[in-house]
Enzyme design. Sequence first.
Site, PDB file in Angstrom:
ATOM      1  CE  LYS A 203      -3.886  -2.068   2.469  1.00 46.85           C
ATOM      2  NZ  LYS A 203      -4.670  -2.042   3.697  1.00 46.85           N
ATOM      3  N   GLY A 357      11.641  -5.515   7.419  1.00 37.61           N
ATOM      4  CA  GLY A 357      10.362  -6.017   6.918  1.00 37.61           C
ATOM      5  C   GLY A 357      10.485  -7.138   5.904  1.00 37.61           C
TER       6      GLY A 357
END
Length: 400
Positions: A203, A357
């Site tokens: 996103k 991440g």
Amino acid sequence: MAKKTLKDLDVKGKKVLVRVDFNVPIKDGVVGNDNRITAALPTLNYILDNGGAVIAFSHLGKVKTEEDKVSKTLAPVAKVLAEKLGKPVKFVPVTRGPELEKAVAELKPGEILMFENTRFEDLDGKKESKNDPELGKYWASLGDLFVNDAFGTAHRAHASNVGIASNIKESAVGFLIEKEIKFIGGAVDNPERPLVAILGGAKVSDKIGVIDNLLEKADKVIIGGGMMFTFLKALGKNTGSSLLEADKVDLAKSLIEKAKAKGVELLLPVDAVVAQKFSNDVPFKTVSVDEIEDGWMGLDIGEKSVELFKKALEGAKTVVWNGPMGVFEMSNFAKGTIGVCKAIAELKGAKTIIGGGDSAAAAIQLGFADKFSHISTGGGASLEYLEGKVLPGVAAISEK
């Protein structure tokens, strides 16, 4: 850097509180990936070898019920730590009280103890994660010095980092945080140019601040992953059933405009690997980004995009990568991430940094970990750092 680092402290004969990041996977009492434990060893060994005693502590997951305590105990971590240090680690199964105080009082130079999961304190009104003043003061009272080496939680003000640092005479960052600040901070604030930033992930909303900040600093910004479709829509292209944040299309337009105004080259994929379902077991094909049909969703970047990005990386002196190029967990849609990862790993003479991440997981999983200058240990913390935000866990540390 302006903050005290471990070597600025005289640890000899001192009891040193060390906030580590031992938030590791544990199944049936067995530690899975122990990278974070290994990453803490230089800091712990330095204190022990220089005549200090260590009181180590960490959080592990979220603790919401009494039942959670069974699966979220740090006891298995203490065993692994003892094996890696080659010396006993006394595990104290509480977070406060006489048992802990007695163990700390008996601790001698060169010895280490570890107390229970700091999140056990969250059962009673989120005392740890809401930075309860009394708790931070109590933990600070257990030691002479404080070292924060948990970068993964440095973007949060908790009792176990900010709370202790605010209530102890002297504090410093450990070697791990020092390295994170040197690499990520250096890459963004004082990079060797050209600086190329590669941003992926699902996103745009997760990366707005990062993109915005990097458009101020980078020479080139490459966009891939699910968020590329919001940018493609902003350029008037059909994105089919691809992941799209319709409410962020105008924002994507403004970021494209900002790049032009700043003279930053903003690169978007030219082709995409598409399928009709979010599954690894369905037919897929590669199409131009101008030819995505209704009913088809983009799940990876195509080969032409990988080549385009590879070319854009030529001559780069600093590269920051955060976020995969596609759904890399599915083999049919992992080629874009593998291609970009390989292209960065093979760059000669460049400082290459992965901002934690999923991209860190991908590089490790694909066997490229040792080919990068630095792989961040903190997902959320590295993202906020790339945004240019102040990290509370670092800000609370003593100035040099």
